[in-house]
Scaffold this active site. Structure first.
Site, mmCIF file in Angstrom:
data_model
loop_
_atom_site.group_PDB
_atom_site.id
_atom_site.type_symbol
_atom_site.label_atom_id
_atom_site.label_comp_id
_atom_site.label_asym_id
_atom_site.label_seq_id
_atom_site.Cartn_x
_atom_site.Cartn_y
_atom_site.Cartn_z
ATOM 1 C CB CYS A 60 -1.046 -0.012 1.098
ATOM 2 S SG CYS A 60 -0.451 -0.486 2.706
ATOM 3 N NE ARG A 75 5.208 -7.639 6.333
ATOM 4 C CZ ARG A 75 3.975 -7.404 6.758
ATOM 5 N NH1 ARG A 75 3.563 -7.954 7.893
ATOM 6 N NH2 ARG A 75 3.174 -6.630 6.073
ATOM 7 C CD GLU A 124 7.433 -12.070 10.162
ATOM 8 O OE1 GLU A 124 7.431 -11.978 11.397
ATOM 9 O OE2 GLU A 124 6.554 -11.552 9.444
ATOM 10 N NE ARG A 131 4.646 -15.268 12.624
ATOM 11 C CZ ARG A 131 3.952 -14.137 12.528
ATOM 12 N NH1 ARG A 131 4.501 -13.070 11.989
ATOM 13 N NH2 ARG A 131 2.733 -14.079 12.980
ATOM 14 C CD GLU A 135 -1.647 -3.769 1.046
ATOM 15 O OE1 GLU A 135 -0.409 -3.813 1.022
ATOM 16 O OE2 GLU A 135 -2.321 -3.469 2.062
ATOM 17 C CG ASP A 179 -6.277 -9.714 12.599
ATOM 18 O OD1 ASP A 179 -6.020 -8.859 11.723
ATOM 19 O OD2 ASP A 179 -5.500 -10.000 13.529
ATOM 20 C CD GLU A 234 -3.297 -11.066 10.847
ATOM 21 O OE1 GLU A 234 -2.761 -10.882 11.959
ATOM 22 O OE2 GLU A 234 -3.136 -10.315 9.869
ATOM 23 C CG ASN A 288 -4.796 -7.410 8.029
ATOM 24 O OD1 ASN A 288 -4.751 -6.998 6.872
ATOM 25 N ND2 ASN A 288 -3.769 -7.335 8.841
ATOM 26 C CB CYS A 323 -5.126 -1.652 2.251
ATOM 27 S SG CYS A 323 -4.206 -1.427 3.756
ATOM 28 N NE ARG A 380 0.836 -15.810 7.963
ATOM 29 C CZ ARG A 380 0.926 -14.789 8.833
ATOM 30 N NH1 ARG A 380 -0.144 -14.171 9.274
ATOM 31 N NH2 ARG A 380 2.112 -14.414 9.285
#
Ligand code: ATP
Ligand code: ZN
Ligand code: MG
Length: 503
Positions: free
Chosen positions: A304, A334, A336, A345, A353, A416, A434, A437, A462, A469
């Protein structure tokens, strides 16, 4: 706010200045009082002329900051004595500067802050002690931001260890449990996946790739295209000025992957590096650091920010509102670290997005439409056991931005979507995953990038569709055997690719 400054006006030469006393006491009621409410101006409370330095001690309140008082005195001094005594002010030096301000709550424990010599607290008052303060520091509005930062850090201390806010909104019926294996392990055993090549990354072999792409087609064909979303493609690189505007740079710098440009493309500059690589067959890390510029961008964390940036300082035509977009080209990266697990993850993931911009009433309708489609996809296509929860963090509720008890007031905030993962244990006690979201962010990003509608303020929101996931949620419930997959999904993947055998 109370300010207490000790500093010096450095004069162009050593000289006696008759009338100095009178000038300073007059200044207290003239230049230093200008623009301030009665009795709230700055005041010189002591002075001393020593060599070519006029030492000053100033007390003030917020309307005339003590450091502004120094500037005002410098100008007034030059006007008054410049001509007559041939003396000017060469420099302003601030030796110590104490800023005392009110805080709502007492800190729970120590607060640290860069730039300060010391931070002290007394009841609901805090004092920032500064020494040897640079000019730039005073001009750049740093002091106000330091005060806000102290208040923010104290506020944060009250929520440490409280966990995330979570309120159930809707839960699907229970579904029969088909197995309780970890699908990542199962896919590894079946040869669908390979771990690596660096931490938290995966190589998806044909079967896993096909499942992920089927998820993508479901999202695009069942939801986004029917709802009128248009696809955009953005860069994977996010410049720091974009993250400065969105707040990510202060929010998640510990999770970014950073990008470095070479200092030069000139092969000669890289010759030594190449030689060492050839000889040692290793990467000379120190040598490399000398050959790259300081980082000025990171890899996409969420899509975003760059999309908002693309509308910076633009007015969107009413006919284009609500603006409905999606991006699926940039992978999210990311760091993590210890949180990594399986496919769910990871350090690099594939995510669609979805970004929407519009007037407040349009945004509410957009969210309704998305929720309805999501329900259809998770219930009828993927046949999942899942739920929705309102997870807007405490600090937003604190700021009075959202209500939590009254459904009608769930205006700005995050929902979520969580799926039951049988491999993690019992549905009532285990942690659900999750898998995506949906946020309505008010004018947070539209103001940050000065994006407007013809009728004025627009809002945005967004929703990030994490394909790893979705895949994990789906396979955790339906196994990796296509025989067990629901019809709705099989329409999108009638046959798994054969893959290949490795010996
Ligand atoms: P979490 O609390 O699980 O770390 P997050 O709050 O960081 O998630 P967001 O930044 O809101 O997640 O990202 C939105 C979506 O991106 C998530 O719902 C999820 O689908 C996906 N996602 C986030 N982090 C990862 C990850 N490390 N691996 C795979 N998907 C992820
Ligand atoms: Zn987003
Ligand atoms: Mg996270």
């Amino acid at each position: 706010m109370d300010l207490h400054l000790k500093g010096r006006l450095v004069l162009s030469r050593e000289t006696d200045i008759p009338g100095l006393e009178g000038f300073l006491s007059e200044s207290n009621s003239t230049v230093l009082a200008k623009g301030a409410p009665e009795g709230m101006g700055a005041e010189v409370i002591s002075h001393r002329l020593e060599g070519n330095e006029l030492h000053l001690e100033i007390r003030s309140h917020e309307s005339v900051r003590a450091h502004d008082a120094m500037l005002r005195l410098k100008n007034a001094f030059a006007a008054k004595f410049g001509k007559e005594f041939k003396v000017g002010v060469r420099d302003i030096v601030i030796d110590t500067y104490d800023i005392t301000f009110d805080i709502e709550k007492e800190p729970v424990h120590d607060v640290n802050l860069p730039f300060v010599e010391r931070l002290s607290f007394e009841g609901t008052k805090a004092t920032i002690h500064l020494v040897d303060v640079e000019e730039e520091f005073l001009q750049g509005n740093y002091i106000d931001r330091m005060i806000s930062r102290v208040q923010e850090k104290i506020e944060g201390q009250y929520y440490e260890g409280k966990g995330e806010f979570w309120k159930e909104m809707w839960t699907s019926p229970e579904k029969p449990v088909k197995w309780s294996d970890d699908p990542t392990d199962a896919m590894l055993d079946a040869g669908w996946l390979k771990q690596g090549p660096t931490k938290g990354k995966w190589f998806l072999r044909p079967q896993a790739a096909a499942v992920l792409r089927a998820m993508e087609r479901i999202a695009v064909q069942e939801m986004l295209l029917p709802l009128g979303y248009q696809e955009v493609i953005e860069s994977h690189f996010v410049s720091f000025d974009i993250w400065l505007k969105t707040g990510h740079l202060e929010g998640s710098p510990n999770e970014f992957y950073y990008a470095f440009e070479p200092e030069t493309r000139d092969p000669a500059a890289w010759e030594r590096f190449k030689d060492i690589v050839k000889i040692t067959k290793k990467v000379p890390e120190d040598e490399l650091l000398k050959l790259v510029k300081p980082s000025n961008a990171g890899l996409c964390y969420a899509q975003c920010p760059v999309t908002y940036w693309s509308f910076q300082n633009k007015t969107i035509a009413d006919g284009s509102l609500p603006l409905l977009l999606f991006e699926r080209a940039a992978n999210s990266s990311r760091y993590e670290s210890g949180g990594r697990h399986g496919m769910e993850r990871v350090d690099e993931f594939h995510r669609i997005e979805v970004i929407f911009i519009g007037y407040q009433d349009q945004i509410m309708k957009v969210r309704e439409d998305l929720l309805e489609k999501y329900k259809y996809v998770f219930n009828d296509v993927l046949d999942l056991e899942w739920r929705m929860a309102w997870v807007t963090p405490f600090y937003m509720q604190q700021a009075g931005q959202v209500g939590i008890d009254d459904e009608d007031k769930m205006i700005k905030g995050t929902i979520d979507f969580e799926a039951f993962l049988p491999y993690r244990g019992d549905r009532d006690t285990s942690e659900w995953l999750e898998f995506q979201n949906l946020s309505v962010l008010g004018d947070k990003f539209t103001s940050a990038f000065n994006i407007k509608g013809q009728k004025g303020e627009v809002w945005s929101g967004c929703t990030g569709i994490g394909l790893e996931r979705w895949t994990t949620a789906f396979l955790s419930q339906h196994t990796i055997d296509p025989e067990n997959w629901p019809e709705g999904f099989r329409k999108y993947l009638p046959e798994l690719p054969e893959g290949y055998d490795l010996l």
